[in-house]
Design an enzyme around this catalytic site. Structure first.
Site, short mmCIF file in Angstrom:
data_model
loop_
_atom_site.label_atom_id
_atom_site.label_comp_id
_atom_site.label_asym_id
_atom_site.label_seq_id
_atom_site.Cartn_x
_atom_site.Cartn_y
_atom_site.Cartn_z
N ARG A 30 0.88 -1.21 0.66
CA ARG A 30 -0.34 0.04 -0.35
C ARG A 30 0.96 1.45 -0.07
NH1 ARG A 30 -2.69 -2.98 -1.58
NH2 ARG A 30 -4.75 -4.34 0.04
N GLU A 31 0.79 2.25 -0.43
CA GLU A 31 1.63 3.43 -0.82
C GLU A 31 0.54 4.85 -0.17
OE1 GLU A 31 1.99 4.18 -5.07
OE2 GLU A 31 3.52 3.52 -5.25
N ARG A 57 -7.64 26.99 0.15
CA ARG A 57 -6.98 25.66 -0.09
C ARG A 57 -6.75 25.19 -1.32
NH1 ARG A 57 -5.13 24.64 5.08
NH2 ARG A 57 -5.98 24.97 7.17
N ALA A 69 -6.38 25.40 12.76
CA ALA A 69 -5.74 24.04 13.42
C ALA A 69 -4.18 24.00 12.27
CB ALA A 69 -6.69 22.84 12.38
N LEU A 71 -0.17 21.76 11.82
CA LEU A 71 0.39 20.76 12.09
C LEU A 71 1.23 20.61 12.83
CD1 LEU A 71 2.33 20.72 8.45
CD2 LEU A 71 0.09 19.73 9.04
N GLU A 86 -1.56 28.22 17.41
CA GLU A 86 -2.64 27.40 16.42
C GLU A 86 -3.83 28.87 16.71
OE1 GLU A 86 -1.59 26.86 13.05
OE2 GLU A 86 -0.39 25.77 13.94
N GLU A 90 -3.88 32.23 14.78
CA GLU A 90 -5.18 32.06 12.89
C GLU A 90 -6.13 33.04 13.57
OE1 GLU A 90 -5.64 28.01 11.42
OE2 GLU A 90 -4.02 28.17 10.20
N PRO A 108 -8.19 7.03 6.61
CA PRO A 108 -7.19 6.38 7.08
C PRO A 108 -6.96 5.27 5.89
CG PRO A 108 -9.29 5.80 7.89
CD PRO A 108 -9.03 7.05 7.38
N GLY A 109 -7.65 4.94 4.86
CA GLY A 109 -6.95 4.54 3.32
C GLY A 109 -6.23 5.03 2.74
N GLU A 113 -2.79 10.30 8.55
CA GLU A 113 -2.68 11.51 9.61
C GLU A 113 -4.23 11.47 10.85
OE1 GLU A 113 -4.87 16.42 8.86
OE2 GLU A 113 -4.77 14.55 8.63
N GLU A 138 -3.17 32.66 4.76
CA GLU A 138 -3.87 32.98 6.33
C GLU A 138 -3.92 34.83 5.89
OE1 GLU A 138 -0.84 31.55 9.01
OE2 GLU A 138 -1.60 29.95 9.22
#
Length: 200
Positions: A30-31, A57, A69, A71, A86, A90, A108-109, A113, A138
């Site tokens: 799986r990749e 986005r 939000a 990372l 954050e 923000e 999840p596929g 994250e 931003e």
């Protein structure tokens, strides 16, 4: 795991290929995107309104209403400290009351994250001379305070689309209906985060 390799190395995240042995199902390859994880903040004021920001986005080519939000990309920074950072950067806000509201895995596929949503209350504004200088997507972000019920209704009607925002509004309303009994401490275990899975 049978084998692992990096297919693409990016600025923020990588694409990896892993072969795993599933026993009776045999070996599969799986990749997926390897992601550092993220935090988000459901900042709710004394009137029961949720802080929303609008940010461009590019992958979906639109300006998306979201909650603050970011990372988990600062080495050694606790997740709740990243969430407070954050919120400051923000939304120009600080909070004195923090709890874990919800944890989820975003896709999840296709990527690993894990995202944790914090509930922030007892809010106050960051003084003007201490505010973060925003740039890129931003720069000039609008901010709106919207009643939780209105956010929920717009999300369920398909007028708002951000998953983290939708989960935050639904979870906050559900928790509020239970007297906030579902809230967890800011340092609650986070076994779905990649850095914590070996501890579960």
């Amino acid at each position: 795991m049978v084998s692992a390799s990096t297919v693409f190395e990016g600025r923020v995240w990588d694409v990896v290929s892993e072969t795993v042995d599933l026993g009776d199902a045999g070996e599969v390859t799986r990749e997926f995107v390897r992601h550092p994880g993220a935090v988000a903040v459901a900042a709710v004021d004394d009137q029961g309104r949720l802080c929303l920001i609008q940010q461009y986005r590019h992958p979906i080519r639109t300006f998306e209403w979201e909650i603050p939000a970011g990372l988990l990309d600062v080495d050694g920074e606790p997740a709740h400290v990243g969430a407070a950072r954050e919120l400051h950067e923000e939304a120009d806000l600080v909070a004195t009351t923090w709890h874990v509201l919800a944890d989820y895995v975003s896709s999840p596929g296709g990527l690993d994250e894990a995202l944790r949503i914090y509930l922030a209350r007892d809010l106050s504004a960051v003084p003007h001379d201490e505010r973060h200088d925003r740039d890129g997507e931003e720069l000039g972000m609008p901010l709106r305070w919207v009643p939780l019920e209105e956010v929920r209704d717009a999300f369920l009607a398909g007028r708002l689309h951000n998953a983290t925002m939708g989960i935050a509004a639904l979870a906050a309303l559900a928790s509020r209906d239970q007297g906030w009994a579902t809230l967890r401490p800011v340092d609650a275990p986070w076994p779905s985060h990649p850095s914590q899975r070996h501890l579960a």
